[in-house]
Design a protein around this motif. Sequence first.
Motif, PDB file in Angstrom:
ATOM      1  N   GLY A  72      54.322  68.236  36.333  1.00 23.54           N
ATOM      2  CA  GLY A  72      55.356  69.235  36.555  1.00 23.54           C
ATOM      3  C   GLY A  72      54.971  70.218  37.634  1.00 23.54           C
ATOM      4  O   GLY A  72      54.094  69.960  38.456  1.00 23.54           O
ATOM      5  N   THR A  73      55.640  71.368  37.573  1.00 22.33           N
ATOM      6  CA  THR A  73      55.479  72.411  38.584  1.00 22.33           C
ATOM      7  C   THR A  73      55.265  73.749  37.894  1.00 22.33           C
ATOM      8  O   THR A  73      55.911  74.054  36.895  1.00 22.33           O
ATOM      9  CB  THR A  73      56.736  72.484  39.474  1.00 22.33           C
ATOM     10  N   PHE A  74      54.359  74.547  38.450  1.00 22.35           N
ATOM     11  CA  PHE A  74      54.120  75.902  37.970  1.00 22.35           C
ATOM     12  C   PHE A  74      54.853  76.845  38.918  1.00 22.35           C
ATOM     13  O   PHE A  74      54.624  76.807  40.129  1.00 22.35           O
ATOM     14  CB  PHE A  74      52.620  76.206  37.946  1.00 22.35           C
ATOM     15  N   VAL A  75      55.765  77.664  38.365  1.00 24.69           N
ATOM     16  CA  VAL A  75      56.580  78.559  39.173  1.00 24.69           C
ATOM     17  C   VAL A  75      56.226  80.007  38.857  1.00 24.69           C
ATOM     18  O   VAL A  75      55.700  80.321  37.784  1.00 24.69           O
ATOM     19  CB  VAL A  75      58.098  78.306  38.957  1.00 24.69           C
ATOM     20  N   CYS A  76      56.518  80.898  39.780  1.00 27.90           N
ATOM     21  CA  CYS A  76      56.301  82.327  39.578  1.00 27.90           C
ATOM     22  C   CYS A  76      57.143  82.794  38.397  1.00 27.90           C
ATOM     23  O   CYS A  76      58.348  82.533  38.347  1.00 27.90           O
ATOM     24  CB  CYS A  76      56.682  83.081  40.856  1.00 27.90           C
ATOM     25  N   ALA A  77      56.525  83.488  37.454  1.00 31.72           N
ATOM     26  CA  ALA A  77      57.237  83.963  36.268  1.00 31.72           C
ATOM     27  C   ALA A  77      58.245  85.058  36.607  1.00 31.72           C
ATOM     28  O   ALA A  77      59.153  85.317  35.825  1.00 31.72           O
ATOM     29  CB  ALA A  77      56.243  84.480  35.234  1.00 31.72           C
ATOM     30  N   ALA A  78      58.134  85.672  37.777  1.00 26.45           N
ATOM     31  CA  ALA A  78      59.086  86.716  38.162  1.00 26.45           C
ATOM     32  C   ALA A  78      60.316  86.145  38.846  1.00 26.45           C
ATOM     33  O   ALA A  78      61.442  86.441  38.448  1.00 26.45           O
ATOM     34  CB  ALA A  78      58.408  87.737  39.077  1.00 26.45           C
ATOM     35  N   CYS A  79      60.114  85.316  39.869  1.00 22.12           N
ATOM     36  CA  CYS A  79      61.261  84.902  40.689  1.00 22.12           C
ATOM     37  C   CYS A  79      61.551  83.402  40.660  1.00 22.12           C
ATOM     38  O   CYS A  79      62.492  82.954  41.298  1.00 22.12           O
ATOM     39  CB  CYS A  79      61.063  85.363  42.130  1.00 22.12           C
ATOM     40  N   ASN A  80      60.744  82.614  39.943  1.00 20.64           N
ATOM     41  CA  ASN A  80      60.916  81.162  39.814  1.00 20.64           C
ATOM     42  C   ASN A  80      60.567  80.372  41.073  1.00 20.64           C
ATOM     43  O   ASN A  80      60.929  79.204  41.187  1.00 20.64           O
ATOM     44  CB  ASN A  80      62.336  80.791  39.347  1.00 20.64           C
ATOM     45  N   ASN A  81      59.876  80.988  41.998  1.00 14.66           N
ATOM     46  CA  ASN A  81      59.446  80.291  43.205  1.00 14.66           C
ATOM     47  C   ASN A  81      58.384  79.251  42.832  1.00 14.66           C
ATOM     48  O   ASN A  81      57.389  79.593  42.198  1.00 14.66           O
ATOM     49  CB  ASN A  81      58.859  81.313  44.202  1.00 14.66           C
ATOM     50  N   PRO A  82      58.552  77.982  43.193  1.00 15.24           N
ATOM     51  CA  PRO A  82      57.517  76.976  42.905  1.00 15.24           C
ATOM     52  C   PRO A  82      56.226  77.292  43.667  1.00 15.24           C
ATOM     53  O   PRO A  82      56.248  77.482  44.885  1.00 15.24           O
ATOM     54  CB  PRO A  82      58.148  75.673  43.408  1.00 15.24           C
ATOM     55  N   LEU A  83      55.104  77.367  42.932  1.00 15.23           N
ATOM     56  CA  LEU A  83      53.824  77.744  43.532  1.00 15.23           C
ATOM     57  C   LEU A  83      52.804  76.609  43.560  1.00 15.23           C
ATOM     58  O   LEU A  83      52.109  76.426  44.562  1.00 15.23           O
ATOM     59  CB  LEU A  83      53.214  78.936  42.783  1.00 15.23           C
ATOM     60  N   PHE A  84      52.696  75.862  42.439  1.00 14.34           N
ATOM     61  CA  PHE A  84      51.670  74.832  42.310  1.00 14.34           C
ATOM     62  C   PHE A  84      52.241  73.578  41.668  1.00 14.34           C
ATOM     63  O   PHE A  84      53.043  73.671  40.736  1.00 14.34           O
ATOM     64  CB  PHE A  84      50.511  75.312  41.416  1.00 14.34           C
TER      65      PHE A  84
END
Length: 167
Positions: A72-84
């Motif tokens: 899967g994908t780890f996204v920023c908990a604030a804005c949902n931007n995919p990070l990792f």
Amino acid sequence: MNRRQLIQRLSGLFGGAALLQFGATSFAATFPLNKTHAQWKALLPAASYDVLFEEGTERPGSSALNAEKRAGTFVCAACNNPLFKSTTKFDSGTGWPSFFDFIPTALDTKRDFKIILPRTEYHCARCGGHQGHKFDDGPKPTGLRYCNNGVALTFVAADQPLPELRS
């Protein structure tokens, strides 16, 4: 006591302004998604807000994401931007979710002197939310370790759609 309070107390001991200059730097205005601290505080759980926008740190070993092994994908908990991507996650033994690479253009970095010694701090490039610190002791192929606070991330399984970016 959070980092900002510690820095303020230390600055009093050391005469101040120079230490504060290297401490809690706010640069939220330089990011595409710019909300006030009050707006973020209303949207996020207290622990996530503290890490993301007060540059706090969660206790090592406290994140359920340490044990997350699904694709899967780890996204920023604030804005949902995919990070990792999950393919870059590894067990660093530090007690925090760690990654050896990030999704291109997802992160911004700055120098951090909060513990006096310089470190590289990284933030979500979209909202400025503090994620963690980058170190040069990770595995191949990059040799890097992005040591992330779990409360600053949300995991999205590969069979689920990514959430809409927060506006």
